[in-house]
Design a protein around this motif. Sequence first.
Motif, PDB file in Angstrom:
ATOM      1  N   GLU A  34     -10.400  -9.409  -4.513  1.00  0.00           N
ATOM      2  CA  GLU A  34     -10.187  -8.166  -3.050  1.00  0.00           C
ATOM      3  C   GLU A  34     -11.216  -7.735  -3.336  1.00  0.00           C
ATOM      4  OE1 GLU A  34      -7.349  -7.377  -0.140  1.00  0.00           O
ATOM      5  OE2 GLU A  34      -6.002  -7.929  -1.780  1.00  0.00           O
ATOM      6  N   HIS A  35     -10.666  -7.247  -4.213  1.00  0.00           N
ATOM      7  CA  HIS A  35     -11.873  -6.010  -4.786  1.00  0.00           C
ATOM      8  C   HIS A  35     -12.557  -5.472  -4.843  1.00  0.00           C
ATOM      9  CE1 HIS A  35     -13.410  -2.420  -6.859  1.00  0.00           C
ATOM     10  NE2 HIS A  35     -12.864  -1.641  -6.542  1.00  0.00           N
ATOM     11  N   MET A  63       0.832  -1.122  -0.209  1.00  0.00           N
ATOM     12  CA  MET A  63       0.334   0.065   0.234  1.00  0.00           C
ATOM     13  C   MET A  63       0.592   1.368   0.292  1.00  0.00           C
ATOM     14  SD  MET A  63      -2.953   1.685   2.639  1.00  0.00           S
ATOM     15  CE  MET A  63      -2.588  -0.053   3.822  1.00  0.00           C
ATOM     16  N   LYS A  98      -5.164   6.808  -1.300  1.00  0.00           N
ATOM     17  CA  LYS A  98      -4.820   5.287  -1.533  1.00  0.00           C
ATOM     18  C   LYS A  98      -4.284   4.458  -2.864  1.00  0.00           C
ATOM     19  CE  LYS A  98      -6.261   4.541   2.726  1.00  0.00           C
ATOM     20  NZ  LYS A  98      -6.369   3.449   3.353  1.00  0.00           N
ATOM     21  N   LEU A  99      -3.502   4.457  -3.303  1.00  0.00           N
ATOM     22  CA  LEU A  99      -3.191   3.290  -4.501  1.00  0.00           C
ATOM     23  C   LEU A  99      -2.676   2.262  -3.319  1.00  0.00           C
ATOM     24  CD1 LEU A  99      -3.165   2.102  -7.440  1.00  0.00           C
ATOM     25  CD2 LEU A  99      -0.506   2.473  -7.134  1.00  0.00           C
ATOM     26  N   ILE A 100      -4.000   0.995  -3.592  1.00  0.00           N
ATOM     27  CA  ILE A 100      -4.374  -0.498  -2.584  1.00  0.00           C
ATOM     28  C   ILE A 100      -3.827  -0.983  -4.228  1.00  0.00           C
ATOM     29  CG2 ILE A 100      -5.115  -2.178  -1.919  1.00  0.00           C
ATOM     30  CD1 ILE A 100      -6.203   0.902  -0.501  1.00  0.00           C
ATOM     31  N   THR A 101      -2.531  -1.843  -4.042  1.00  0.00           N
ATOM     32  CA  THR A 101      -2.786  -3.858  -4.760  1.00  0.00           C
ATOM     33  C   THR A 101      -2.871  -4.409  -4.132  1.00  0.00           C
ATOM     34  OG1 THR A 101      -0.656  -2.601  -5.112  1.00  0.00           O
ATOM     35  CG2 THR A 101      -0.458  -4.674  -5.577  1.00  0.00           C
ATOM     36  N   CYS A 102      -4.409  -5.114  -5.037  1.00  0.00           N
ATOM     37  CA  CYS A 102      -5.091  -6.298  -4.831  1.00  0.00           C
ATOM     38  C   CYS A 102      -5.555  -7.045  -6.032  1.00  0.00           C
ATOM     39  CB  CYS A 102      -6.050  -5.803  -4.171  1.00  0.00           C
ATOM     40  SG  CYS A 102      -7.646  -4.757  -4.612  1.00  0.00           S
ATOM     41  N   THR A 103      -6.022  -7.896  -6.033  1.00  0.00           N
ATOM     42  CA  THR A 103      -6.719  -8.600  -7.392  1.00  0.00           C
ATOM     43  C   THR A 103      -8.135  -8.258  -6.850  1.00  0.00           C
ATOM     44  OG1 THR A 103      -7.725 -10.898  -5.630  1.00  0.00           O
ATOM     45  CG2 THR A 103      -5.700 -10.616  -6.290  1.00  0.00           C
TER      46      THR A 103
END
Length: 114
Positions: A17-18, A1, A9-14
């Motif tokens: 998950e999103h 994150m 925020k830039l959130i890294t997820c699949t």
Amino acid sequence: MVFQPDCGKLITCTPEEHDRMMIVVQAVRYFSTFSLGVFLAEEGIDIARSLDFATPLYRSVINSVSRLFAQDDFLSLELMLASADRWDAIQRLVNTCDRLSKFLNRIAFIACSA
């Protein structure tokens, strides 16, 4: 994150998950807030007067209800009903509330009988 000053925020997820998080963050939250607003309206609660008795948490919830009802109706419905997964989660929340209501009713009955 990654946190960016004065931005989101830039959130890294699949994607999965999103989508799962958006069910909770949008659909379930909007439905809960919408339900409370409808309940208060149907009960004829004077919101301004209720704020005279309010806790900080209640004030925050009422602010959320007010903001939700001030938004575009279509957007709120879309966020709640955009997918079958969202409707299923809302139904599970309703089932949880029903189960908890019945549980509290049993406890109240036991307490009053004692």
